[in-house]
Scaffold this motif. Structure first.
Motif, mmCIF file in Angstrom:
data_model
loop_
_atom_site.group_PDB
_atom_site.id
_atom_site.type_symbol
_atom_site.label_atom_id
_atom_site.label_comp_id
_atom_site.label_asym_id
_atom_site.label_seq_id
_atom_site.Cartn_x
_atom_site.Cartn_y
_atom_site.Cartn_z
ATOM 1 N N VAL A 8 0.844 -1.192 0.000
ATOM 2 C CA VAL A 8 0.000 0.000 0.000
ATOM 3 C C VAL A 8 0.883 1.247 0.000
ATOM 4 O O VAL A 8 0.656 2.196 -0.768
ATOM 5 C CB VAL A 8 -0.962 -0.007 1.205
ATOM 6 N N HIS A 9 1.888 1.250 0.853
ATOM 7 C CA HIS A 9 2.847 2.357 0.868
ATOM 8 C C HIS A 9 3.538 2.483 -0.491
ATOM 9 O O HIS A 9 3.694 3.590 -1.025
ATOM 10 C CB HIS A 9 3.885 2.119 1.965
ATOM 11 N N ARG A 21 1.380 4.063 -3.250
ATOM 12 C CA ARG A 21 1.320 5.529 -3.146
ATOM 13 C C ARG A 21 2.611 6.161 -3.652
ATOM 14 O O ARG A 21 2.594 7.162 -4.373
ATOM 15 C CB ARG A 21 1.073 5.957 -1.697
ATOM 16 N N GLU A 45 -1.872 6.759 -11.363
ATOM 17 C CA GLU A 45 -2.890 6.004 -10.626
ATOM 18 C C GLU A 45 -2.411 4.567 -10.405
ATOM 19 O O GLU A 45 -1.891 3.933 -11.326
ATOM 20 C CB GLU A 45 -4.205 5.998 -11.417
ATOM 21 N N GLU A 52 -3.040 0.748 -7.752
ATOM 22 C CA GLU A 52 -3.797 -0.024 -6.751
ATOM 23 C C GLU A 52 -2.877 -1.078 -6.146
ATOM 24 O O GLU A 52 -2.122 -1.731 -6.873
ATOM 25 C CB GLU A 52 -4.992 -0.744 -7.373
ATOM 26 N N CYS A 86 -6.629 9.111 -2.137
ATOM 27 C CA CYS A 86 -6.765 7.703 -1.771
ATOM 28 C C CYS A 86 -8.239 7.309 -1.802
ATOM 29 O O CYS A 86 -9.090 8.038 -1.267
ATOM 30 C CB CYS A 86 -6.188 7.501 -0.380
ATOM 31 N N THR A 87 -8.568 6.172 -2.428
ATOM 32 C CA THR A 87 -9.946 5.683 -2.484
ATOM 33 C C THR A 87 -9.924 4.153 -2.390
ATOM 34 O O THR A 87 -8.861 3.533 -2.504
ATOM 35 C CB THR A 87 -10.654 6.060 -3.807
ATOM 36 N N ARG A 133 -10.401 0.426 -4.030
ATOM 37 C CA ARG A 133 -10.059 -0.079 -5.353
ATOM 38 C C ARG A 133 -11.321 -0.203 -6.220
ATOM 39 O O ARG A 133 -12.435 -0.148 -5.718
ATOM 40 C CB ARG A 133 -9.336 -1.416 -5.221
ATOM 41 N N PRO A 169 -8.931 1.025 1.273
ATOM 42 C CA PRO A 169 -8.547 2.267 0.578
ATOM 43 C C PRO A 169 -7.146 2.156 -0.017
ATOM 44 O O PRO A 169 -6.229 2.875 0.360
ATOM 45 C CB PRO A 169 -8.616 3.305 1.700
ATOM 46 N N TRP A 170 -7.022 1.296 -1.019
ATOM 47 C CA TRP A 170 -5.706 0.961 -1.561
ATOM 48 C C TRP A 170 -5.524 1.415 -2.996
ATOM 49 O O TRP A 170 -4.652 0.926 -3.697
ATOM 50 C CB TRP A 170 -5.486 -0.545 -1.442
ATOM 51 N N ARG A 171 -6.348 2.346 -3.445
ATOM 52 C CA ARG A 171 -6.171 2.957 -4.763
ATOM 53 C C ARG A 171 -5.684 4.382 -4.565
ATOM 54 O O ARG A 171 -6.198 5.115 -3.705
ATOM 55 C CB ARG A 171 -7.486 2.959 -5.536
ATOM 56 N N PHE A 172 -4.703 4.782 -5.352
ATOM 57 C CA PHE A 172 -4.118 6.115 -5.233
ATOM 58 C C PHE A 172 -4.082 6.791 -6.602
ATOM 59 O O PHE A 172 -3.864 6.126 -7.618
ATOM 60 C CB PHE A 172 -2.696 6.023 -4.670
#
Length: 215
Positions: free
Chosen positions: A15-16, A19, A41, A43, A180-181, A183, A197-200
């Protein structure tokens, strides 16, 4: 090739990493054409626990073998029999983490990208979406299990410029530059995993697959 990128991708938290990959450049040299774009973008997929991951439960098949390779390896797969989607393997070797690249903003070789997409002028539709970005960059399943940190590879990750620039262990973004949203399109994984919340995505750009998906 960039020691900083290798250090970033080898981290234990996809996740880090997802981003931090915002702003990194995805470069290709395919069929004599050089093309590239800054990642806008991403995920994260955190197997073996993540039910949305192809490697859920440590699934190991010829298709999922790239998940167990060294960080910085590509994973390209066919989605719905149509789209070839590009992922970056992350984490310690043998730990099946990955980051899906969902959109890029072109930086190099726009004429070649337009030709591949059968488009006449530059619009965000060129490369905002995981399927079309692969088309624009010439990425196919023949580029599965490529070393993305090798300067001789046809597909590479390169430390980028722009709103997220490489400092220390990875790109550093100003507060508010990255949104952040949850996926997209993984409802079948169940509500717990669909809500992660793993989409950036980078704010202030139209090169995002679904800009208002959760607003």
């Amino acid at each position: 090739m960039s020691t900083n990128l290798r250090t970033l991708l080898s981290g234990e938290d996809p996740v880090h990493i997802a981003r931090q990959l915002i702003g990194v450049e995805l470069y290709t040299h395919i069929d004599g054409q050089e093309t590239a774009g800054r990642i806008t973008e991403t995920e994260a997929y955190w197997a073996p626990d993540d039910r949305a991951s192809h490697a859920y439960g440590h699934r190991r098949t010829p298709r999922t073998e790239p998940f167990y390779a060294r960080a910085g390896t590509s994973y390209v797969y066919l989605c719905y029999g149509i789209h070839e989607l590009f992922n970056v393997i992350t984490g310690p070797e043998g730990v099946p983490h990955a980051v899906l690249i969902r959109a890029i903003e072109p930086t190099l070789g726009v004429p070649a990208m337009l030709a591949r997409r059968h488009m006449e002028s530059l619009k965000p539709q060129l490369s905002r979406g995981p399927g079309v970005l692969s088309l624009a960059l010439g990425i196919t399943r023949t580029h599965n299990m490529v070393n993305l940190l090798d300067a001789e590879s046809p597909v590479q990750l390169r430390a980028g410029a722009g709103p997220c620039v490489m400092r220390g262990g990875g790109p550093s973004c100003k507060p508010g530059d990255v949104m952040c949203t949850p996926r997209i399109g993984i409802d079948g994984a169940g509500p717990e995993w669909a809500a992660k919340p793993w989409r950036f995505y980078r704010s202030g750009t139209q090169y995002v697959s679904r800009l208002n998906a959760f607003t």
